[in-house]
Design a protein around this motif. Structure first.
Motif, short mmCIF file in Angstrom:
data_model
loop_
_atom_site.label_atom_id
_atom_site.label_comp_id
_atom_site.label_asym_id
_atom_site.label_seq_id
_atom_site.Cartn_x
_atom_site.Cartn_y
_atom_site.Cartn_z
N GLU A 8 0.88 -1.15 -0.12
CA GLU A 8 -0.01 0.04 0.02
C GLU A 8 0.88 1.25 0.04
OE1 GLU A 8 -2.69 -0.07 3.16
OE2 GLU A 8 -3.91 -1.65 2.34
N LYS A 9 1.75 1.45 1.13
CA LYS A 9 2.63 2.35 0.96
C LYS A 9 3.93 2.32 0.33
CE LYS A 9 3.08 2.01 5.35
NZ LYS A 9 2.45 0.75 5.52
N PRO A 10 4.71 3.20 -0.24
CA PRO A 10 5.84 3.47 -1.00
C PRO A 10 6.85 2.46 -0.21
CG PRO A 10 5.01 5.75 -0.90
CD PRO A 10 4.19 4.88 0.15
N GLN A 11 6.89 2.43 1.06
CA GLN A 11 7.73 1.66 1.83
C GLN A 11 7.70 0.38 1.48
OE1 GLN A 11 6.19 4.34 3.01
NE2 GLN A 11 7.62 5.84 3.65
N ASP A 12 6.48 -0.22 1.15
CA ASP A 12 6.23 -1.61 1.15
C ASP A 12 6.68 -2.07 -0.29
OD1 ASP A 12 4.42 -1.21 3.49
OD2 ASP A 12 2.62 -0.81 2.21
N PHE A 13 7.13 -1.28 -1.17
CA PHE A 13 7.41 -1.72 -2.36
C PHE A 13 9.23 -2.06 -2.32
CE2 PHE A 13 3.47 -0.18 -3.17
CZ PHE A 13 2.97 -0.82 -4.31
N LYS A 14 10.00 -1.93 -1.29
CA LYS A 14 11.19 -2.13 -1.30
C LYS A 14 11.55 -3.62 -1.52
CE LYS A 14 15.24 -1.58 1.79
NZ LYS A 14 15.77 -1.17 3.04
N GLY A 15 12.23 -3.88 -2.61
CA GLY A 15 12.58 -5.26 -3.09
C GLY A 15 11.45 -5.81 -4.09
N LYS A 16 10.62 -4.84 -4.57
CA LYS A 16 9.32 -5.33 -5.47
C LYS A 16 9.84 -4.76 -6.85
CE LYS A 16 7.19 -7.06 -1.93
NZ LYS A 16 7.16 -8.51 -1.98
N LYS A 17 9.02 -5.69 -7.77
CA LYS A 17 9.10 -5.09 -9.32
C LYS A 17 7.92 -4.39 -9.58
CE LYS A 17 11.60 -9.41 -10.38
NZ LYS A 17 11.62 -10.66 -11.18
N ILE A 18 8.12 -2.96 -10.07
CA ILE A 18 6.96 -2.52 -10.73
C ILE A 18 7.41 -2.00 -12.15
CG2 ILE A 18 5.74 -0.09 -10.19
CD1 ILE A 18 7.14 0.03 -7.59
N LYS A 67 4.51 -11.89 -12.33
CA LYS A 67 6.07 -11.66 -12.60
C LYS A 67 6.52 -10.22 -12.33
CE LYS A 67 6.82 -15.34 -16.17
NZ LYS A 67 7.07 -15.45 -17.65
N ILE A 68 5.40 -9.46 -11.93
CA ILE A 68 5.73 -8.06 -11.49
C ILE A 68 4.47 -7.72 -10.49
CG2 ILE A 68 6.33 -6.85 -13.57
CD1 ILE A 68 3.55 -5.86 -14.42
N ASP A 69 5.24 -7.01 -9.48
CA ASP A 69 4.28 -7.01 -8.22
C ASP A 69 3.30 -5.77 -8.23
OD1 ASP A 69 5.58 -8.85 -6.24
OD2 ASP A 69 7.60 -7.54 -6.97
N ALA A 70 3.54 -4.66 -9.18
CA ALA A 70 2.32 -3.53 -9.22
C ALA A 70 2.95 -3.12 -10.56
CB ALA A 70 3.04 -2.50 -8.10
N VAL A 71 2.04 -1.89 -10.99
CA VAL A 71 2.02 -1.25 -12.29
C VAL A 71 1.63 0.23 -12.11
CG1 VAL A 71 1.31 -1.06 -14.44
CG2 VAL A 71 1.34 -3.38 -13.44
N TRP A 72 2.67 0.99 -12.60
CA TRP A 72 2.14 2.36 -12.88
C TRP A 72 1.91 2.66 -13.91
CZ3 TRP A 72 3.22 5.83 -8.32
CH2 TRP A 72 2.98 7.31 -8.43
N THR A 73 0.63 3.12 -14.32
CA THR A 73 0.22 3.33 -15.77
C THR A 73 -0.87 4.41 -15.73
OG1 THR A 73 -0.24 2.21 -17.82
CG2 THR A 73 -1.02 1.46 -16.09
N ILE A 90 -4.36 1.51 -5.59
CA ILE A 90 -3.96 1.88 -4.13
C ILE A 90 -3.27 3.36 -4.14
CG2 ILE A 90 -3.17 -0.28 -3.40
CD1 ILE A 90 -0.14 0.54 -3.67
N HIS A 91 -2.86 4.15 -5.27
CA HIS A 91 -2.38 5.28 -5.38
C HIS A 91 -2.96 6.11 -6.78
CE1 HIS A 91 0.03 8.88 -4.80
NE2 HIS A 91 0.38 8.85 -6.06
N ALA A 92 -3.68 7.19 -6.84
CA ALA A 92 -3.60 8.02 -7.97
C ALA A 92 -3.18 9.41 -7.58
CB ALA A 92 -5.32 8.16 -8.12
#
Length: 203
Positions: A8-18, A67-73, A90-92
């Motif tokens: 949910e939060k930016p900090q949660d994406f440590k080590g993740k693929k976006i 294969k990816i954890d999240a998408v920014w599009t 989760i974020h706009a």
């Protein structure tokens, strides 16, 4: 991101693929800036999170396959991820910080063709107003064009789902670009100071 995910939060994406649509485009920079502003170290080649430039038409299958954890599009690809990929938003970005399409021209052309520029600007303004007043027909035309570009029938429900999130506006100010400039600077794409005070001119 997938339904049920704890990210949910930016900090949660440590080590993740976006995934982002393209290296250095507005969504790619906005994603990096969102993470950097929260204290994560993100470079153009790695860092605390991996930003993976991926073509929008290819993102859905990678998302479904995990294969990816999240998408920014942007829309309508976001709606496709929600409806076809069982994803959740989760974020706009606020509309003022999310300039997707900008009508631009060169200074030389504008100075030497003022009458033509004024007519073009008026036509663009009229088109924007038409879209606002005729949303159903505009959505149909968008769906038809997306079908043509993707070479597959693009579901009208995806366009309808995305439409309320879109802002059609002719208004623009230098402040919109100042935010984008800072994001690009903090993400390492632009170096030094730049004067953009004369960047916006209405014919």
């Amino acid at each position: 991101m997938p339904q049920g995910s704890s990210l949910e939060k930016p900090q949660d994406f440590k080590g993740k693929k976006i995934a982002t649509p393209q290296f250095g485009n507005t969504q790619d920079i906005a994603c990096r800036y969102w993470l950097i502003r929260a204290g994560l170290k993100v470079t153009q080649t790695g860092g605390d999170a991996s930003i993976i430039p991926t073509r929008n038409p290819d993102i859905l299958q990678l998302f479904i396959a995990g294969k990816i954890d999240a998408v920014w599009t942007v829309e309508p690809w976001l709606s496709r991820l929600e409806i076809e990929g069982n994803g959740k938003l989760i974020h706009a970005e606020p509309a003022a910080e999310s300039i997707t399409t900008i009508l631009v021209t060169g200074t030389h052309f504008m100075q030497n063709n003022p009458a033509l520029m004024k007519k073009f600007y008026q036509a663009h303004t009229e088109l924007t107003e038409w879209i606002r007043k005729n949303p159903k027909e505009a959505m149909r035309r968008v769906a038809d064009e997306l079908s043509r570009q993707t070479r597959r029938k693009f579901p009208a429900k995806l366009v309808e789902h995305a439409w309320p999130r879109l802002v059609f506006d002719n208004a623009i100010s230098v402040d919109n670009f100042r935010f984008s400039l800072k994001a690009a600077q903090d993400a390492g794409f632009i170096k030094g100071k730049h004067d953009i005070s004369q960047m916006v001119s209405i014919p």
